[in-house]
Design a protein around this motif. Structure first.
Motif, short mmCIF file in Angstrom:
data_model
loop_
_atom_site.label_atom_id
_atom_site.label_comp_id
_atom_site.label_asym_id
_atom_site.label_seq_id
_atom_site.Cartn_x
_atom_site.Cartn_y
_atom_site.Cartn_z
N SER A 131 -4.91 -10.06 10.32
CA SER A 131 -4.04 -9.26 9.45
C SER A 131 -2.94 -8.60 10.28
N TRP A 132 -1.90 -8.23 9.58
CA TRP A 132 -0.76 -7.54 10.17
C TRP A 132 -0.35 -6.39 9.26
N THR A 133 -0.04 -5.25 9.83
CA THR A 133 0.51 -4.14 9.08
C THR A 133 2.01 -4.34 8.94
N VAL A 134 2.48 -4.35 7.71
CA VAL A 134 3.89 -4.63 7.43
C VAL A 134 4.67 -3.32 7.44
N PRO B 172 12.92 5.14 12.38
CA PRO B 172 11.49 4.90 12.61
C PRO B 172 10.93 3.83 11.66
N LEU B 173 9.81 3.25 12.07
CA LEU B 173 9.12 2.28 11.24
C LEU B 173 8.49 2.97 10.03
N ILE B 174 8.63 2.35 8.87
CA ILE B 174 8.06 2.84 7.62
C ILE B 174 7.01 1.85 7.15
N PRO C 24 4.52 -0.75 -5.23
CA PRO C 24 3.17 -0.26 -4.89
C PRO C 24 2.07 -0.97 -5.69
N GLY C 25 1.03 -1.38 -4.97
CA GLY C 25 -0.12 -2.01 -5.61
C GLY C 25 -0.01 -3.50 -5.83
N THR D 250 0.81 -1.22 0.00
CA THR D 250 0.00 0.00 0.00
C THR D 250 0.84 1.27 0.00
N HIS D 251 2.15 1.15 0.20
CA HIS D 251 3.03 2.32 0.25
C HIS D 251 4.23 2.09 -0.66
#
Length: 517
Positions: free
Chosen positions: A264-267, A297-299, A91-92, A77-78
């Protein structure tokens, strides 16, 4: 700390040898090309230890034997294309994934709720081949050099005489390896027993390398932050479930997906520029350390969702093979010594456990085309090339040929000197075995979490740990944090009906550099 080569009565133990009786140079460091160079294949003692260790159990996994898993999807998503050219991270992109969760030390029939790190292994079926990420639910591990791994695992498993697990031998090993303190603090804390696999974070743990389209490099760590929230079991709750519902975690994941509650997990990733590594305050390749999120920092990258249960547990979960050697273009290895050894060790274990053609099994087979000269003979061969395709290279008949334009030409190389040494890691300004676990105790845990940590340690140590290891346990936790060490000793001695004198304990406290995590 007690000399690990002393047997406790003032005499020295015999020297370690190979299986051929030849004395070995080190129990601690593998042979590398320079302090941060790759592991050298002619370190025959390391290869002997790892290869023999991989063949110790039939047929279940030597470690991570008890587990379960599911299929799903990674959606990006980023945009992190400035860091990596890996196609599945653009992305995508959406990529099918297999996840397997597990305990580390327990056997196939062991309870899911034993206190243990949890394996967090992922296989991404990308268009450039399979990419595997073999991590845990903790960002660190017990050791920093692979030569220690077989010994560590054996200390956590069952005794050869009684067939019982033994807290005394666990603490004997841990207290002789101060580098274990960071992971043991995680293990004895709340996250040592997650409520479910859905309620835990995952970590790649190791440091990897990103390479972008221009060939620029950076170091990376992977984080998978649970969207269900972190939840854990108390020791008492876990003990009840171990008897009443030993497959609690396996059942929870299966039924959640069956009911449409897809976890779900945010990567996310941390990126450390290549040029920062040498001067960073901790050695960034040491598996017992974390990188400060204040510094890096986390990206956010994307979302990992599990939405499909296996149709056959044995074929799709038990026979699944995950191996850190599966690295697609754009992602490479690093000077992390444990990672480098796993690149050899995991594939070797699969060849032993499920056969030399394990990669042909449907669950392990890539979705991308395979053009390999390895498709020939061996146990359980189920695929083969057309008879017109040569079985050797080079050839004159149009067989596959390497294409440097489609791969990382230098396969994630980095700079190192060419000397063969057993030097361990290059020490950085704030490297210490005690600093990061001390910071975890003092600055990350709240009062209630610290109380539970003390209770968990006391309960574990009070169950069979005896002298001289017991005194080393008190010293171990005092080195992590003086107050924690005092409370552990008070709790253990109270459990044994003894009066506690903390004066000596206070004087034994070892100060350590405070680190931000």
């Amino acid at each position: 700390m007690t000399d690990p080569h002393s047997n406790g009565n003032g005499t020295k133990t015999p020297p370690t040898t190979t299986n051929a009786g030849i004395p070995v140079a080190s129990d601690n460091e593998s042979l590398t090309a320079g302090a941060q160079g790759p592991i050298l294949l002619h370190d025959h003692y390391l290869v002997e230890k790892l290869a023999q260790f991989n063949r110790e159990r039939v047929p279940e996994r030597v470690v991570h034997a008890k587990g379960g898993g599911a299929f799903g999807e990674l959606e990006i998503t980023h945009d992190i294309s400035r860091y990596t050219k890996a196609d599945f991270l653009q992305p995508g992109k959406k990529t099918e994934v297999l996840a397997r969760f597990s305990t580390v030390a327990g056997e196939q029939g062991s309870p899911d709720t034993w206190r243990d790190p949890r394996g967090f292994a992922l296989k991404f079926y990308t268009e450039q081949g399979n990419h595997d990420l073999v991590g845990n639910n903790t960002p660190v591990f017990f050791i920093k050099d692979p030569s220690k791994f077989p010994d560590f695992i054996r200390s956590q498993k069952r005794r050869p005489d009684s067939g019982l697990r033994d807290n005394h031998q666990q603490w004997d090993y841990w207290t002789l390896r101060p580098e274990s303190a960071h992971q043991v603090t995680w293990l004895l804390g709340d996250r040592g027993i997650p409520k479910t696999w859905r309620h835990q974070d995952g970590f790649g743990s190791h440091t990897y390398q990103f390479v972008n389209a221009e060939g620029n490099r950076s170091w990376v760590k992977f984080h998978f932050k649970t969207d269900q929230g972190i939840e854990f079991l108390t020791q008492a709750e876990a003990d009840v479930l171990a008897g009443s519902d030993p497959d609690h975690h396996r059942a929870d994941l299966f039924h959640a997906i069956e009911d449409g509650a897809f976890p779900s997990w945010t990567v996310k990733v941390q990126i450390l520029p290549e040029e920062d590594a040498e001067g960073y305050r901790f050695n960034p390749f040491d598996l017992t350390k974390v990188w400060s999120q204040k510094d890096y920092p986390l990206i956010e990258v994307g979302k990992l969702t599990l939405n499909r249960n296996p149709e056959n547990f044995h074929a799709q979960i038990e026979q699944a093979s995950f191996e850190p050697s599966n690295l697609v273009p754009g992602i490479g290895a690093s000077p992390d010594k444990v990672l480098l050894s796993r690149i050899f060790s995991y594939a070797d274990a699969h060849r032993y456990r499920i056969g030399s053609n394990y990669a042909q099994l449907p669950v392990n087979r890539p979705k991308s085309p395979v053009h390999s000269y390895s498709y020939k003979d061996g146990a359980s061969q189920i695929l083969w090339n057309d008879p017109e395709v040569p079985v050797y290279a080079p050839n004159s008949y149009g067989g596959p040929a390497a294409d440097p334009s489609r791969a990382d030409n230098d396969e994630g190389a980095w700079q190192f000197d060419g000397r063969a040494v057993r030097a361990g890691y290059i020490q950085h300004a704030e490297d210490s075995d005690w600093a990061q676990p001390g910071t975890l105790v003092r600055e990350v845990l709240d009062d209630a979490a610290r109380d539970r940590l003390v209770s968990n340690i006391v309960g574990h140590v009070s169950n069979g740990v005896r002298e001289p290891v017991l005194s080393r346990v008190y010293e171990y936790w005092t080195n992590v944090d003086a107050g924690l060490g005092r409370r552990v000793r008070e709790g253990v001695e109270a459990a044994h009906g003894q009066t506690v004198d903390t004066t000596a304990l206070d004087s034994a406290a070892v100060s350590s550099t405070t680190a931000s995590v």
